[in-house]
Design an enzyme around this catalytic site. Structure first.
Site, mmCIF file in Angstrom:
data_model
loop_
_atom_site.group_PDB
_atom_site.id
_atom_site.type_symbol
_atom_site.label_atom_id
_atom_site.label_comp_id
_atom_site.label_asym_id
_atom_site.label_seq_id
_atom_site.Cartn_x
_atom_site.Cartn_y
_atom_site.Cartn_z
ATOM 1 N N GLU A 1 0.875 -1.128 0.070
ATOM 2 C CA GLU A 1 0.009 -0.010 0.007
ATOM 3 C C GLU A 1 0.931 1.078 -0.100
ATOM 4 O O GLU A 1 0.511 2.207 -0.736
ATOM 5 C CB GLU A 1 -0.694 0.244 1.390
ATOM 6 C CG GLU A 1 -1.752 -1.425 1.510
ATOM 7 C CD GLU A 1 -1.248 -2.162 2.199
ATOM 8 O OE1 GLU A 1 -1.832 -2.858 3.159
ATOM 9 O OE2 GLU A 1 0.078 -2.486 2.298
ATOM 10 N N CYS B 1 0.052 1.822 7.231
ATOM 11 C CA CYS B 1 -0.500 1.859 5.771
ATOM 12 C C CYS B 1 -1.720 2.786 6.042
ATOM 13 O O CYS B 1 -2.088 3.550 5.111
ATOM 14 C CB CYS B 1 -0.848 0.595 5.152
ATOM 15 S SG CYS B 1 0.916 -0.172 4.799
#
Length: 181
Positions: free
Chosen positions: A90, A119
């Site tokens: 991510e 993330c």
């Protein structure tokens, strides 16, 4: 001139959700992590804006080549993220979009795994408004922050081959009602 009949078999055609989730798995094959292969795809208006997989930053040796500090020290998954030379999928997708000047506000992030807390904070601040993931991740704080931020979180449930999932059937019904194919 011979007429070619158009075949109307759409049973094997994936839904958009299946399509983008399949791409996350392809992206994850580039991972250089020794523990887990994760892929992420950032999408807006059915267009792929950026992809990312977990691995060491550009111009650094990969864990495949130098080993895994986390494995050597016995650090459990989901803990002590700072003791890793790699970035998460991510993070790499968000960084790639920024590096190339691609705005991702209002997009959807498809990921093979539920995002961790770090993330999740990046996803929130990047303006991503939806996350679709396939596998869980033991990080209650991440789930809490994403819910609190108003980001839609959806677990993707893969259906057996040849059996369209509920989302596929709903999508077909909407297309048929709208006169689309």
């Amino acid at each position: 001139m011979k007429k070619i009949e158009k075949k109307e078999d759409h049973a094997s055609r994936p839904s958009w959700e299946e399509y983008f989730m399949d791409i996350t798995h392809l992206v994850s094959k580039r991972s250089t992590c020794l523990r887990r292969h994760v892929g992420a795809v950032v999408v807006k208006d059915k267009k792929i804006l950026a992809t990312g997989y977990n691995g060491a930053p550009s111009r650094l040796d990969h864990c495949l080549d130098v080993g895994c500090l986390r494995l050597e020290k016995g650090i459990p998954s989901g803990e002590r993220h700072e003791l890793c030379r790699g970035l998460h999928a991510e993070q790499n997708a968000i960084v790639q979009a920024a590096y190339h000047g691609v705005g991702i506000q209002g997009s959807t992030l498809y990921c093979t795994n539920h995002p961790c807390a770090i993330c999740s904070k990046m996803i929130i601040n990047a303006g991503i408004n939806r996350v679709v993931y396939e596998e869980g991740y033991a990080d209650a704080l991440a789930a809490k922050m994403l819910r609190e931020s108003g980001i839609r979180i959806e677990k993707f449930n893969r259906m057996p081959k040849g059996k369209p999932g509920r989302s596929v059937l709903k999508q077909r019904k909407r297309r048929k009602a709208a006169g689309e194919s």
